[in-house]
Design a protein around this motif. Structure first.
Motif, PDB file in Angstrom:
ATOM      1  N   PRO A 195       0.821  -1.210   0.000  1.00  0.00           N
ATOM      2  CA  PRO A 195       0.000   0.000   0.000  1.00  0.00           C
ATOM      3  C   PRO A 195       0.855   1.261   0.000  1.00  0.00           C
ATOM      4  N   TYR A 196       0.376   2.252  -0.740  1.00  0.00           N
ATOM      5  CA  TYR A 196       0.998   3.569  -0.767  1.00  0.00           C
ATOM      6  C   TYR A 196      -0.099   4.589  -0.466  1.00  0.00           C
ATOM      7  N   ILE A 197      -0.004   5.228   0.693  1.00  0.00           N
ATOM      8  CA  ILE A 197      -1.029   6.163   1.145  1.00  0.00           C
ATOM      9  C   ILE A 197      -0.435   7.556   1.204  1.00  0.00           C
ATOM     10  N   VAL A 198      -1.137   8.520   0.651  1.00  0.00           N
ATOM     11  CA  VAL A 198      -0.676   9.905   0.637  1.00  0.00           C
ATOM     12  C   VAL A 198      -1.599  10.748   1.509  1.00  0.00           C
ATOM     13  N   VAL A 199      -0.985  11.546   2.383  1.00  0.00           N
ATOM     14  CA  VAL A 199      -1.726  12.519   3.185  1.00  0.00           C
ATOM     15  C   VAL A 199      -1.291  13.897   2.701  1.00  0.00           C
ATOM     16  N   LEU A 200      -2.203  14.614   2.074  1.00  0.00           N
ATOM     17  CA  LEU A 200      -1.890  15.933   1.518  1.00  0.00           C
ATOM     18  C   LEU A 200      -2.165  16.986   2.580  1.00  0.00           C
ATOM     19  N   THR A 201      -1.141  17.757   2.918  1.00  0.00           N
ATOM     20  CA  THR A 201      -1.273  18.800   3.926  1.00  0.00           C
ATOM     21  C   THR A 201      -1.123  20.170   3.264  1.00  0.00           C
ATOM     22  N   HIS A 202      -1.392  21.195   4.020  1.00  0.00           N
ATOM     23  CA  HIS A 202      -1.386  22.566   3.480  1.00  0.00           C
ATOM     24  C   HIS A 202       0.024  23.143   3.434  1.00  0.00           C
ATOM     25  N   PRO A 203       0.476  23.647   2.269  1.00  0.00           N
ATOM     26  CA  PRO A 203      -0.127  23.480   0.941  1.00  0.00           C
ATOM     27  C   PRO A 203       0.593  22.381   0.167  1.00  0.00           C
ATOM     28  N   THR A 204      -0.075  21.797  -0.816  1.00  0.00           N
ATOM     29  CA  THR A 204       0.562  20.844  -1.733  1.00  0.00           C
ATOM     30  C   THR A 204       0.268  21.326  -3.146  1.00  0.00           C
ATOM     31  N   THR A 205       1.291  21.842  -3.817  1.00  0.00           N
ATOM     32  CA  THR A 205       1.077  22.474  -5.124  1.00  0.00           C
ATOM     33  C   THR A 205       2.197  22.124  -6.095  1.00  0.00           C
ATOM     34  N   GLY A 206       2.045  22.579  -7.344  1.00  0.00           N
ATOM     35  CA  GLY A 206       3.090  22.455  -8.356  1.00  0.00           C
ATOM     36  C   GLY A 206       3.377  21.026  -8.770  1.00  0.00           C
ATOM     37  N   GLY A 207       4.647  20.777  -9.095  1.00  0.00           N
ATOM     38  CA  GLY A 207       5.059  19.477  -9.600  1.00  0.00           C
ATOM     39  C   GLY A 207       4.878  18.342  -8.624  1.00  0.00           C
ATOM     40  N   VAL A 208       4.812  18.651  -7.329  1.00  0.00           N
ATOM     41  CA  VAL A 208       4.557  17.601  -6.332  1.00  0.00           C
ATOM     42  C   VAL A 208       3.152  17.037  -6.527  1.00  0.00           C
ATOM     43  N   THR A 209       2.172  17.939  -6.751  1.00  0.00           N
ATOM     44  CA  THR A 209       0.805  17.492  -7.010  1.00  0.00           C
ATOM     45  C   THR A 209       0.725  16.724  -8.326  1.00  0.00           C
ATOM     46  N   ALA A 210       1.578  17.087  -9.273  1.00  0.00           N
ATOM     47  CA  ALA A 210       1.548  16.445 -10.592  1.00  0.00           C
ATOM     48  C   ALA A 210       2.336  15.148 -10.620  1.00  0.00           C
ATOM     49  N   SER A 211       2.835  14.691  -9.476  1.00  0.00           N
ATOM     50  CA  SER A 211       3.592  13.432  -9.468  1.00  0.00           C
ATOM     51  C   SER A 211       3.200  12.582  -8.261  1.00  0.00           C
ATOM     52  N   TYR A 212       4.116  12.375  -7.338  1.00  0.00           N
ATOM     53  CA  TYR A 212       3.908  11.378  -6.283  1.00  0.00           C
ATOM     54  C   TYR A 212       2.784  11.695  -5.315  1.00  0.00           C
ATOM     55  N   ALA A 213       2.373  12.957  -5.201  1.00  0.00           N
ATOM     56  CA  ALA A 213       1.333  13.310  -4.237  1.00  0.00           C
ATOM     57  C   ALA A 213      -0.064  12.888  -4.684  1.00  0.00           C
ATOM     58  N   MET A 214      -0.232  12.530  -5.942  1.00  0.00           N
ATOM     59  CA  MET A 214      -1.546  12.126  -6.438  1.00  0.00           C
ATOM     60  C   MET A 214      -1.576  10.692  -6.942  1.00  0.00           C
ATOM     61  N   LEU A 215      -0.630   9.882  -6.509  1.00  0.00           N
ATOM     62  CA  LEU A 215      -0.541   8.504  -6.990  1.00  0.00           C
ATOM     63  C   LEU A 215      -0.850   7.482  -5.910  1.00  0.00           C
ATOM     64  N   GLY A 216      -1.390   7.916  -4.786  1.00  0.00           N
ATOM     65  CA  GLY A 216      -1.643   7.000  -3.683  1.00  0.00           C
ATOM     66  C   GLY A 216      -2.792   6.044  -3.954  1.00  0.00           C
TER      67      GLY A 216
END
Length: 312
Positions: A195-216
């Motif tokens: 399992p790969y779980i992502v917890v998005l905290t304030h703020p999560t923007t830019g290339g991080v959102t376009a890669s590993y932060a949205m693949l959980g």
């Protein structure tokens, strides 16, 4: 007169003067304006006890709140080449790194650790926004790869807490290349069935959102966290329309299917344990431990009755 002015009066004033209160004892909530005592705020994981506003929390403090007893072991992250582009704007990049390290006490914008969470072995990576805005650098890429490799090696789930303003401009294309690199690291986990779980905290923007932060496998966010790729003003100027209220906030994204959950920080650990045990088909988590029974022989009930009769 000089003796009274120079000695007696200052002595009396010093005896009856009020002691100065340190400035760091109280924190004002930026949302509701409530003054919060520092221990009360810390015990509540930097969440306002009055309005529930989630304030920033240090990476190590977050790790301590997630792992059982606050005990964890750091995973070593390979250090990349320092200042590969010899970048300089108003300051040299190496000077900015030194300042950030002195301010935060960390090597870079991500920490990786392993330990137990609700008696469940996990690997956790936490992005530190206080280190140059949590910007995605080669070190951050190395940290995510190291976290994924450690998770595969130990067959543990990986939990990632994201917080970033995007890629680090001082590393140019090398910072942007961490997007496909970290995507491959996430794919390693999926191929291993972890399992790969992502917890998005304030703020999560830019290339991080376009890669590993949205693949959980599961996407969780803290309340009112700002999550998006481009800024709202840039989007409005591009499309020529007014964006809806709450656009790019966690609750809006949940309503539109981009998130699975929005969970308060104080309830996050319990929810993560439950989700991980469901995904790994493990038994339900243990809510509490009972003390071990005493190794003593219980008295015979007949002897107890006979003793009571003898006393009467």
């Amino acid at each position: 007169m000089n003796w009274i002015t120079n000695y007696v009066r200052p002595t009396i004033n010093s005896l009856f003067s009020r002691r100065e209160v340190p400035d760091n004892l109280w924190t004002k909530c930026p949302e509701c304006g409530t003054m919060l005592f520092h221990r009360e705020l810390s015990d509540n994981l930097n969440v306002c006890t009055n309005c529930g506003h989630h304030m920033p929390i240090a990476a190590r403090a977050r790790l301590a709140s997630i792992f059982d007893g606050g005990i964890f072991t750091e995973v070593k992250v390979p250090e990349p080449v320092a200042d590969p582009l010899h970048f300089r704007d108003q300051k040299r990049y190496t000077d900015r790194i030194k300042e950030a390290r002195k301010k935060t006490g960390e090597k870079d914008a991500m920490l990786v650790a392993e330990g137990e969470m609700g008696r469940t072995p996990v690997v956790v990576a936490v992005q530190d926004f206080s280190f140059m805005g949590g910007s995605m650098s080669m070190y951050v890429g190395n940290a995510i790869v190291a976290a994924a490799e450690r998770a595969v090696e130990t067959k543990r789930p990986l939990i990632l807490f994201s917080a970033a303003g995007g890629a680090r401009m001082q590393e140019g294309i090398l910072g942007l290349m961490q997007m496909p690199r970290t995507t491959i690291a996430v794919q390693m986990l999926k191929e291993a069935g972890l399992p790969y779980i992502v917890v998005l905290t304030h703020p999560t923007t830019g290339g991080v959102t376009a890669s590993y932060a949205m693949l959980g496998d599961v996407q969780i966010a803290e309340p009112n966290a700002l999550i998006g790729f481009a800024g709202a003003r840039v989007i409005e100027q591009t499309i020529g329309e007014k964006l809806p209220e709450g656009f790019q906030r966690a609750e809006y994204l949940l309503d539109h299917g981009m998130l699975d959950r929005v969970t308060k920080r104080t309830a996050l650990k319990e929810e993560l344990v439950t989700i991980i045990r469901m995904l790994t088909k493990a038994p339900a988590p243990v809510k509490g431990d009972l003390p071990a029974p005493a190794d003593e022989k219980l008295p015979d009930p007949a002897d107890v009755i006979a003793e009571a009769d003898a006393k009467t």
